[in-house]
Design a protein around this motif. Sequence first.
Motif, PDB file in Angstrom:
ATOM      1  N   GLN A  39       0.900  -1.336  -0.048  1.00 26.31           N
ATOM      2  CA  GLN A  39      -0.104   0.232   0.006  1.00 26.31           C
ATOM      3  C   GLN A  39       0.985   1.186  -0.106  1.00 26.31           C
ATOM      4  N   SER A  40       1.117   1.659  -1.175  1.00 26.39           N
ATOM      5  CA  SER A  40       2.142   2.796  -1.315  1.00 26.39           C
ATOM      6  C   SER A  40       1.685   3.941  -0.803  1.00 26.39           C
ATOM      7  N   GLU A  41       0.351   4.407  -1.081  1.00 23.56           N
ATOM      8  CA  GLU A  41      -0.215   5.681  -0.547  1.00 23.56           C
ATOM      9  C   GLU A  41      -0.348   5.658   0.797  1.00 23.56           C
ATOM     10  N   LYS A  42      -0.753   4.694   1.521  1.00 20.84           N
ATOM     11  CA  LYS A  42      -0.919   4.662   3.048  1.00 20.84           C
ATOM     12  C   LYS A  42       0.621   4.619   3.808  1.00 20.84           C
ATOM     13  N   ALA A  43       1.500   4.113   3.171  1.00 23.02           N
ATOM     14  CA  ALA A  43       2.812   3.753   3.785  1.00 23.02           C
ATOM     15  C   ALA A  43       3.452   5.313   3.826  1.00 23.02           C
ATOM     16  N   ASP A  97      14.553  -7.007  12.846  1.00 24.49           N
ATOM     17  CA  ASP A  97      13.831  -8.323  12.620  1.00 24.49           C
ATOM     18  C   ASP A  97      13.304  -8.026  11.180  1.00 24.49           C
ATOM     19  N   ALA A  98      13.101  -9.301  10.504  1.00 23.92           N
ATOM     20  CA  ALA A  98      12.491  -9.312   9.421  1.00 23.92           C
ATOM     21  C   ALA A  98      10.868  -9.267   9.524  1.00 23.92           C
ATOM     22  N   PRO A  99      10.120  -8.359   8.634  1.00 20.75           N
ATOM     23  CA  PRO A  99       8.787  -8.186   8.689  1.00 20.75           C
ATOM     24  C   PRO A  99       7.877  -9.298   8.271  1.00 20.75           C
ATOM     25  N   ASN A 100       6.724  -9.687   8.858  1.00 19.93           N
ATOM     26  CA  ASN A 100       6.048 -10.531   8.334  1.00 19.93           C
ATOM     27  C   ASN A 100       4.952 -10.128   7.053  1.00 19.93           C
ATOM     28  N   THR A 101       4.544  -8.712   7.120  1.00 19.53           N
ATOM     29  CA  THR A 101       3.850  -8.297   6.207  1.00 19.53           C
ATOM     30  C   THR A 101       4.158  -7.010   5.775  1.00 19.53           C
ATOM     31  N   ALA A 102       3.582  -6.606   4.428  1.00 23.55           N
ATOM     32  CA  ALA A 102       4.037  -5.353   4.044  1.00 23.55           C
ATOM     33  C   ALA A 102       2.925  -4.406   4.328  1.00 23.55           C
ATOM     34  N   SER A 103       2.644  -4.037   5.345  1.00 25.18           N
ATOM     35  CA  SER A 103       1.701  -3.160   6.084  1.00 25.18           C
ATOM     36  C   SER A 103       2.441  -1.848   6.436  1.00 25.18           C
ATOM     37  N   ILE A 104       1.662  -1.001   6.925  1.00 23.08           N
ATOM     38  CA  ILE A 104       2.501   0.353   7.602  1.00 23.08           C
ATOM     39  C   ILE A 104       3.682   0.061   8.343  1.00 23.08           C
ATOM     40  N   VAL A 105       3.556  -0.866   9.343  1.00 24.75           N
ATOM     41  CA  VAL A 105       4.677  -1.185  10.253  1.00 24.75           C
ATOM     42  C   VAL A 105       6.029  -1.362   9.517  1.00 24.75           C
ATOM     43  N   PRO A 106       6.098  -2.419   8.697  1.00 25.99           N
ATOM     44  CA  PRO A 106       7.603  -2.535   8.150  1.00 25.99           C
ATOM     45  C   PRO A 106       7.969  -1.322   7.191  1.00 25.99           C
ATOM     46  N   ILE A 107       6.940  -0.786   6.306  1.00 29.89           N
ATOM     47  CA  ILE A 107       7.247  -0.014   5.453  1.00 29.89           C
ATOM     48  C   ILE A 107       7.464   1.589   5.823  1.00 29.89           C
ATOM     49  N   ALA A 108       6.486   2.048   6.524  1.00 32.92           N
ATOM     50  CA  ALA A 108       6.354   3.263   6.920  1.00 32.92           C
ATOM     51  C   ALA A 108       7.353   3.500   8.082  1.00 32.92           C
TER      52      ALA A 108
END
Length: 191
Positions: A39-43, A97-108
């Motif tokens: 989610q590019s916009e959200k991140a 730590d390696a992230p589990n999902t591509a949500s806001i948490v690992p990207i933003a």
Amino acid sequence: MGFDWKEFFTVGMVLFAVIDIFGSIPIIVDLRNKVGHIQSEKASIVAAVIMISFLFVGDEILKLIGIDVNSFAVAGSFVLFFLALEMILGITLYKDDAPNTASIVPIAFPLIAGAGTMTTLLSLRSEYQTINIILGILANILIVYLVLKSSSRIEKTLGKNGLGVIRKVFGVVLLAIAVKLFAANVKGLFV
């Protein structure tokens, strides 16, 4: 004191080097392959909100715990120094730590608005006008958004070697900025 092209450009380049979005393309591509759509916009929006908020609230947090901006800027120069060494030498001093999902948490957070970015923002605040820092943040968020949207095309175009060269060049720029930041603020510790 208001908008200044030189300050805007300098702040933009510093943040660009610290955020290192091109150096993060392999991580972004890996995340996209593991979990699908990013989610590019959200991140991008969340990263901008985090950075701008920290620009203002971070100083108050420092005052609350009794740390002056010069001390924080000197500490930030060390963080930037080690980030630059990682970029130039291709080593890993800090392992996350390696992230589990591509949500806001690992990207933003922490990829875009991580510890290095936060430290840099407060360090920059000790030397540059707030308006130029905010505009530098927004310019970088636009670049981050475009890179997130077109990460697969960028990866194919530049290749692994091209990304490596870009990372090393910005590492040298970041190293020079760290030295300048240290020199400008270390005097304030002894006044």
